[in-house]
Design an enzyme around this catalytic site. Structure first.
Site, PDB file in Angstrom:
ATOM      1  N   SER A 211       0.848  -1.191   0.000  1.00 41.51           N
ATOM      2  CA  SER A 211       0.000   0.000   0.000  1.00 41.51           C
ATOM      3  C   SER A 211       0.883   1.240   0.000  1.00 41.51           C
ATOM      4  O   SER A 211       2.058   1.183  -0.367  1.00 41.51           O
ATOM      5  CB  SER A 211      -0.940  -0.020   1.218  1.00 41.51           C
ATOM      6  OG  SER A 211      -1.920   0.992   1.108  1.00 41.51           O
ATOM      7  N   ASN A 212       0.330   2.379   0.394  1.00 43.66           N
ATOM      8  CA  ASN A 212       1.078   3.631   0.460  1.00 43.66           C
ATOM      9  C   ASN A 212       0.555   4.474   1.614  1.00 43.66           C
ATOM     10  O   ASN A 212      -0.352   4.053   2.340  1.00 43.66           O
ATOM     11  CB  ASN A 212       0.990   4.377  -0.873  1.00 43.66           C
ATOM     12  CG  ASN A 212      -0.447   4.654  -1.270  1.00 43.66           C
ATOM     13  OD1 ASN A 212      -1.156   5.410  -0.611  1.00 43.66           O
ATOM     14  ND2 ASN A 212      -0.899   4.025  -2.357  1.00 43.66           N
ATOM     15  N   ASN A 213       1.103   5.665   1.771  1.00 42.31           N
ATOM     16  CA  ASN A 213       0.800   6.493   2.950  1.00 42.31           C
ATOM     17  C   ASN A 213      -0.399   7.426   2.794  1.00 42.31           C
ATOM     18  O   ASN A 213      -0.617   8.288   3.639  1.00 42.31           O
ATOM     19  CB  ASN A 213       2.028   7.342   3.308  1.00 42.31           C
ATOM     20  CG  ASN A 213       3.148   6.512   3.883  1.00 42.31           C
ATOM     21  OD1 ASN A 213       2.901   5.504   4.535  1.00 42.31           O
ATOM     22  ND2 ASN A 213       4.383   6.917   3.641  1.00 42.31           N
ATOM     23  N   SER A 214      -1.179   7.275   1.736  1.00 41.70           N
ATOM     24  CA  SER A 214      -2.311   8.187   1.545  1.00 41.70           C
ATOM     25  C   SER A 214      -3.318   8.049   2.686  1.00 41.70           C
ATOM     26  O   SER A 214      -3.766   6.951   3.014  1.00 41.70           O
ATOM     27  CB  SER A 214      -3.007   7.897   0.210  1.00 41.70           C
ATOM     28  OG  SER A 214      -4.165   8.687   0.091  1.00 41.70           O
ATOM     29  N   ALA A 279      -4.909   7.201  -4.183  1.00 42.84           N
ATOM     30  CA  ALA A 279      -3.550   6.736  -4.470  1.00 42.84           C
ATOM     31  C   ALA A 279      -3.646   5.244  -4.780  1.00 42.84           C
ATOM     32  O   ALA A 279      -3.603   4.393  -3.885  1.00 42.84           O
ATOM     33  CB  ALA A 279      -2.636   6.987  -3.275  1.00 42.84           C
TER      34      ALA A 279
END
Length: 404
Positions: A211-214, A279
């Site tokens: 995943s990502n930090n959004s 994102a």
């Protein structure tokens, strides 16, 4: 926008109460009628006479006006106001508001008010970051209250961090934007908007994912502003702790890029405005293990395959009356890459974030963006709260919508 508005200002026991004098002066100068309610502890920080002189109205502190039994009617006060603004809002008052406690005139008026409520938290950074305070603020936002975020800076304790009450000038601008959005609400009346927000999760096995930090904050802020402007909003959201406040927002929860693709494509035809703020993962594991992968002596190699490009697919499906907006998060050659993406994905407008800008991008409460349209025009916005950025973005969308 503030001229002739009736503003009820609540002042609570915080060192930031000294700013309330400047705030009253600015509101009166802008043409507002201001009445002030103070908590008893607030009088230790600023004199009621000061606020009474500046507001040109008696300052109210207690239920009883005098020994005759005449009283300050909290119900009438709540009905009188166009907006109730609590600035500063101490941790103590925020806790009481969130839990319905009513032990002074200010809180009784808050519980009786039918108008929009704005609060400006002010406290030391550790108090603000405490889970109970964060929980109380979240509850108040879920009730429909508006929070004007505190700022970072030197605090009364001598520490440096987030907790300073927003400056009076910033508070006035927030109220102006609110009243302006109310006035312009009919501009998107009858329009439908689709927005994606948050991060997707691409599962490796049942417990691990890419995943990502959004945080989803920017997308949710845009969804709220579109709804505030009168649009019927469909929000397709990845995993996030955020909640929606406006009843005109229909939320669809998804997890993976594939789920977001399916949900977005399924709703494109019904909407006049499409905003891609999520994102979305560019790659996903080719195979997802059915059981948790155990640690082994050797290295682990995971083969990734490309996900479907949601914005590009939507760009192929657009009708002439639809307005298509994308986001670009870049780390180098930002303008060049954003313009290429605008053309490639058939956007009418693209909002560029650069990770080179302090306070912008993922997880922050603020953002600094550049907006590029099809003609190549670039509008650079300064660092603002994501709510204010959302207002700017929606204002531009409204001005550029195809005429019908």
């Amino acid at each position: 926008m503030i001229k002739n508005k009736k503003i009820l200002l609540g002042v609570t026991g915080s060192i930031a109460a000294y700013k309330s004098a400047f705030l009253v002066r600015l509101l009166v100068k802008a043409g507002a009628e201001v009445k002030v309610i103070m908590s008893q502890s607030a009088t230790d920080f600023v004199a009621p006479l000061t606020l009474s002189t500046l507001s040109k109205n008696p300052v109210l502190i207690d239920f009883q006006k005098d020994k005759t039994g005449e009283w300050n009617n909290h119900v009438e006060l709540g009905l009188w106001a166009d907006v109730m603004l609590i600035a500063p809002a101490s941790a103590n008052t925020i806790a009481k508001m969130a839990n319905g406690l009513c032990d002074n005139l200010l809180l009784a008026t808050y519980l009786s008010a039918r108008c929009p409520i704005f609060l400006c938290p002010a406290m030391d950074l550790d108090m603000l970051a405490h889970p109970s305070t964060l929980h109380n603020l979240q509850k108040l936002q879920e009730f429909g209250n508006h929070v004007i975020e505190p700022k970072e800076g030197e605090l009364a304790s001598g520490l440096f961090g987030k907790g300073r009450m927003a400056e009076p000038e910033e508070i006035v601008v927030s109220l102006e934007h609110f009243f302006e959005s109310q006035k312009q609400a009919k501009k998107l009346h009858g329009k439908k908007a689709l927005i994606t927000a948050g991060a997707t999760r691409e599962y490796i096995d049942p417990v691990r994912f890419i995943s990502n930090n959004s945080s989803g904050k920017m997308g949710y802020a845009i969804a709220e502003e579109l709804a505030a402007q009168g649009a019927a909003v469909t929000l397709i959201s990845g995993k996030t702790y955020l909640s929606i406040q406006n009843s005109h927002i229909h939320k669809i929860n998804v997890e993976t890029a594939a789920e977001m693709f399916e949900a977005t494509v399924a709703h494109v035809a019904d909407n006049d405005i499409i905003v891609h703020c999520a994102a979305v993962a560019d790659y996903t594991p080719k195979e997802k293990a059915s059981q948790k992968i155990k640690k082994k002596e050797n290295d682990l190699t995971i083969e990734l395959v490309k996900t479907k490009d949601i914005a590009k697919e939507v760009g192929h499906l657009l009708q002439p009356h639809q307005f298509h907006v994308g986001f670009a998060l870049e780390t180098n050659e930002e303008i060049k890459n954003a313009k290429e993406k605008l053309q490639k994905k058939n956007f009418d407008m693209i909002i560029l974030n650069s990770l080179q800008d302090k306070g912008a991008g993922f997880e922050h409460d603020t953002n600094k963006v550049s907006i590029i349209d099809k003609t190549g025009q670039i509008i650079d916005l300064p660092l603002k709260s994501k709510k204010e950025v959302a207002q700017d973005i929606v204002r531009l969308i409204v001005s550029k919508l195809p005429k019908t």
